[in-house]
Motif scaffolding. Structure first.
Motif, short mmCIF file in Angstrom:
data_model
loop_
_atom_site.label_atom_id
_atom_site.label_comp_id
_atom_site.label_asym_id
_atom_site.label_seq_id
_atom_site.Cartn_x
_atom_site.Cartn_y
_atom_site.Cartn_z
N ALA A 63 18.54 -4.90 -11.45
CA ALA A 63 18.56 -4.91 -9.99
C ALA A 63 18.35 -6.32 -9.44
CB ALA A 63 17.48 -3.97 -9.45
N ALA A 64 17.63 -7.17 -10.19
CA ALA A 64 17.40 -8.56 -9.76
C ALA A 64 18.62 -9.43 -9.96
CB ALA A 64 16.20 -9.14 -10.51
N GLY A 65 19.60 -8.97 -10.77
CA GLY A 65 20.83 -9.72 -10.93
C GLY A 65 20.99 -10.39 -12.27
N LYS B 228 23.63 -23.43 -4.10
CA LYS B 228 23.48 -22.89 -5.45
C LYS B 228 22.69 -21.60 -5.39
CE LYS B 228 22.02 -24.19 -10.08
NZ LYS B 228 21.38 -25.24 -10.90
N GLN B 229 23.27 -20.46 -5.89
CA GLN B 229 22.58 -19.18 -5.88
C GLN B 229 21.70 -19.06 -7.12
OE1 GLN B 229 25.44 -16.06 -5.57
NE2 GLN B 229 25.88 -16.45 -3.41
N VAL B 230 20.49 -18.59 -6.93
CA VAL B 230 19.57 -18.36 -8.04
C VAL B 230 18.85 -17.04 -7.81
CG1 VAL B 230 19.19 -20.81 -8.53
CG2 VAL B 230 17.70 -19.62 -6.90
N VAL B 231 18.32 -16.48 -8.91
CA VAL B 231 17.46 -15.30 -8.81
C VAL B 231 16.16 -15.62 -9.52
CG1 VAL B 231 19.36 -13.65 -8.69
CG2 VAL B 231 18.42 -14.29 -10.91
N VAL B 232 15.10 -15.00 -9.08
CA VAL B 232 13.78 -15.18 -9.70
C VAL B 232 13.54 -14.01 -10.66
CG1 VAL B 232 11.31 -15.40 -9.31
CG2 VAL B 232 12.93 -16.40 -7.68
N ILE B 233 13.26 -14.33 -11.93
CA ILE B 233 13.06 -13.28 -12.93
C ILE B 233 11.75 -12.56 -12.64
CG2 ILE B 233 12.73 -12.77 -15.38
CD1 ILE B 233 14.45 -15.19 -16.01
N GLN C 217 13.52 -19.42 -12.19
CA GLN C 217 14.68 -19.34 -11.30
C GLN C 217 15.93 -19.58 -12.13
OE1 GLN C 217 14.12 -22.08 -8.06
NE2 GLN C 217 12.62 -20.79 -7.04
N VAL C 218 16.81 -18.60 -12.17
CA VAL C 218 17.98 -18.67 -13.03
C VAL C 218 19.20 -18.24 -12.25
CG1 VAL C 218 16.61 -18.21 -15.10
CG2 VAL C 218 17.64 -16.30 -13.84
N PRO C 219 20.39 -18.64 -12.72
CA PRO C 219 21.61 -18.19 -12.05
C PRO C 219 21.80 -16.69 -12.26
CG PRO C 219 22.03 -20.12 -13.43
CD PRO C 219 20.67 -19.65 -13.78
N GLY D 3 18.62 -25.31 -3.80
CA GLY D 3 18.53 -25.54 -2.37
C GLY D 3 19.02 -26.90 -1.97
N GLU D 4 19.20 -27.81 -2.95
CA GLU D 4 19.69 -29.14 -2.64
C GLU D 4 21.17 -29.24 -2.97
OE1 GLU D 4 17.38 -31.91 -4.80
OE2 GLU D 4 15.48 -31.31 -3.90
#
Length: 658
Positions: free
Chosen positions: A621-623, A599-604, A647-649, A594-595
């Protein structure tokens, strides 16, 4: 008009295999064709069900099931079913082709049969029904139209199971009901219930008709005939024809008892009674009805299952084992004109013979007496018939005794080819010349020898081998399989399973317990590895060391994954350093999500203890991508890395243990 010309199936290749040559029968339920099986190069009869039946799904399902059952029935007096299939809208059976006539044709041309010949027709019919009853199969439509008499003397029963298949439909056809009700048992009329005793009842009605030339009940409507089956007692054949032997009255009365409990239990029981009745009959059991002098013209007649078969009626020998049925009466029958009485010419004018004639006559008489003494002093012999081998043991015993042998039934022997209760061999062998009343031993087949697989579950390998060897079975492949319920090295199961009958000398595979198989926990976080091992019954121990791997994860284990161990075994694991402030995930940097840049991230997501497929679908489905590793092998996620909430790419690899 030649109906085969206009029949659309004639000339076609049915199902890519059967070349339809001509139509030989047609009835209310099916049409029968003569066809060539081009795959096996043999002539067959193909019975094609009418479209109204073929379009009924319930009939087709039942028809296929019954066809499979009948195909497994192998007996010399049963028309063999080779194949079943569909071709477009055509549902068909491929069967043995039996050139000849139906028993209905014989009754039409000859009328009633003498007692002995009637039994010689019904005995092979009962043998066929008995073989079916022993497998749990019921015919349900025993009648003369379903008994075929081949040109070479065989008697065969056709259309096993077809009546049961037709019962699955909602169709009612008056013509079929009339043909069926004449032989229908009371329980079939009142409750539509049939068992082996229902076939026995129908066989009894058919025997009545063979003996008397008519059915016991007649009526203007099918229901009036059905009513009499339920409420009347079938009359004794001798009430119509007093010369019928009492043994036949008894046989018919028992078979047609209104209460099924009063009948023989199945066709085999009636077969034994019929053979005994045949043995007790005098050789001359009544005059044979006259056979037409000229051959009968070709005629249409109802064939199996209501089919109309178009075949010439030929006076052949069609009954086994006797050869007299359907043959033209030999010279010397009661209707033959009497010849001159022997000696009559000698009496006329005998007093005028000269003296020298009397002397010559005396010399001839002396010589005749000498020759007669010589003739009767010679040893006369009879030949052991080859035809006894393969015959039902009861029928063979009756036939051998009729020929003049003293019969002994020996100990039955197992055989893979000759059906149970058929003669396997004779002693002396067929073709041997022996004196009359010589002892003839008949050896029946006990059928194929089978031994049940013994129960070796829970035994160790050596004990299981010995147990199998005791019953002459061989230990086959041994496969080890992990088990948390069966102790290590004990048999879990056998292949084939315990109790299944197999040939002597067959191989039996053993599945042996490997006990607990150590799961692979390398790469798991410590807490998840600890929970996984304790759940499986192990005692985990951890040793921590400095390492650059993911913090607090297993980097080595002892014993190795897949090792066979006992419950409660200690598993020693080496961990990467749990408190390593300098370590970070590869995708982490000083910039927080967010800073700075977008930057895109997904939460496992947390997929612990979920079914494997569902967990994999949720992560994808989460990416993120998914890597699977076998842990306990129970189809449920027992560990995941990175853990839930990270939180991962997008596209980061998440490892799941299951």
């Amino acid at each position: 008009m030649d109906t085969t010309v206009t029949d659309p199936l004639v000339g076609r290749l049915l199902d890519g295999r059967y070349r339809v040559e001509s139509r030989i029968a047609r009835g209310g339920m099916a049409t029968v064709y003569l066809a060539m099986d081009i795959r096996l190069d043999r002539t067959v009869a193909v019975k094609v069900m009418h479209r109204s039946l073929a379009e009924d799904p319930s009939f087709v399902r039942r028809f296929i099931g019954e066809a499979k059952s009948v195909a497994s029935l192998s007996h010399p007096n049963v028309v063999h079913v080779f194949d079943q299939g569909t071709d477009g809208g055509n549902v068909y059976l491929s069967m043995e082709y039996v050139p000849g006539r139906t028993l209905r044709d014989v009754l039409r041309s000859r009328g009633r049969l003498p007692a002995r010949e009637a039994l010689e027709v019904i005995i092979p019919v009962l043998a066929a029904l008995g073989a079916a009853h022993q497998t749990g199969m019921i015919h349900r439509d025993v009648k003369p139209e379903n008994v075929l008499l081949s040109d070479d003397g065989r008697i065969k029963v056709v259309d096993f199971g077809l009546a049961r298949a037709i019962e699955a439909t909602n169709q009612t056809r008056t013509g079929v009901m009339i043909g069926t009700i004449a032989y229908m048992s009371p329980e079939q009329v009142t409750a539509a219930a049939a068992d082996a005793r229902s076939d026995v009842y129908a066989a009894g009605i058919m025997l009545f008709e063979l003996l008397t030339g008519s059915q016991p009940y007649e009526g203007d409507t099918p229901m009036s005939v059905a009513y009499r089956h339920v409420h009347d007692t079938v009359p004794l054949p001798s009430s119509l024809l007093p010369d019928i032997p009492p043994q036949l009255d008894t046989l018919v009365a028992r078979a047609t008892a209104r209460d099924p409990e009063g009948r023989p239990a199945d066709a085999t029981a009636m077969l034994v009674a019929a053979v005994e009745a045949h043995r007790a009959l005098p050789m001359d059991s009544g005059p044979a009805p006259q056979v037409p002098a000229a051959p009968v013209r070709p005629a249409e007649h109802p064939g199996p299952a209501g089919a109309t078969m178009v075949q010439p009626a030929v006076n052949h020998t069609l009954v086994q084992p006797r050869g007299e049925l359907l043959t033209t009466p030999a010279a010397g029958h009661p209707g033959a004109p009497a010849g001159p009485e022997p000696g009559a010419a000698a009496r006329r004018g005998g007093s005028r013979r000269p003296t020298w004639f009397l002397i010559t006559l005396a010399l001839v008489m002396v010589a005749g007496i000498g020759l007669t003494g010589w003739w009767f002093s010679q040893t006369r012999t009879i030949k052991v018939p080859d035809s006894l081998v393969g015959m039902n043991i009861k029928l063979a015993q009756s036939e051998a005794e009729r020929l003049g042998f003293t019969v002994v039934v020996g100990q039955a022997q197992y055989d893979e080819k000759v059906p149970k209760d058929n003669v396997l061999s004779t002693d002396p062998a067929g073709g041997t010349e022996v004196e009359p009343k010589s002892r003839l031993t008949l050896i029946a087949s006990a059928g194929p020898k089978r031994v049940p697989v013994p129960n070796v579950v829970g035994m160790d390998q050596n004990a299981a081998r010995s147990k199998l060897a005791e019953v002459k079975l061989v230990t086959g492949n041994i496969r080890r399989q992990g088990s948390d319920t069966v102790p290590r090295n004990q048999v879990i199961r056998t292949v084939p399973a315990v109790g299944n009958p197999v040939k002597e000398g067959s191989k039996v595979a053993l599945v042996v317990s490997a006990g607990l198989l150590l799961p692979d926990v390398k790469g798991m976080p410590r807490d998840q590895a600890d929970a996984t091992l304790r759940t499986a019954g192990f005692l985990p121990e951890f040793v921590e060391q400095t390492d650059a791997a993911t913090p607090c994860t297993v980097i080595a284990q002892d014993p190795q994954p897949g090792a066979e161990v006992d419950k409660g075994a200690v598993v020693r694991m080496t961990l990467s350093q749990c408190d390593n402030p300098g370590w970070h995930w590869p995708w982490e940097n000083d910039t927080q999500p967010g800073e700075g840049d977008d930057k895109q991230v997904v939460v496992i997501p947390n997929v612990m203890f979920k079914e494997v497929k569902a967990a994999r679908d949720e992560l994808r489905a989460a990416g993120v991508t998914v890597k699977m590793r076998k842990g306990l092998g129970r189809g449920m996620v027992v560990a995941q890395l990175p853990g839930a909430g990270q939180q991962v790419p997008p596209g980061t690899e998440v490892t799941l243990w299951f």
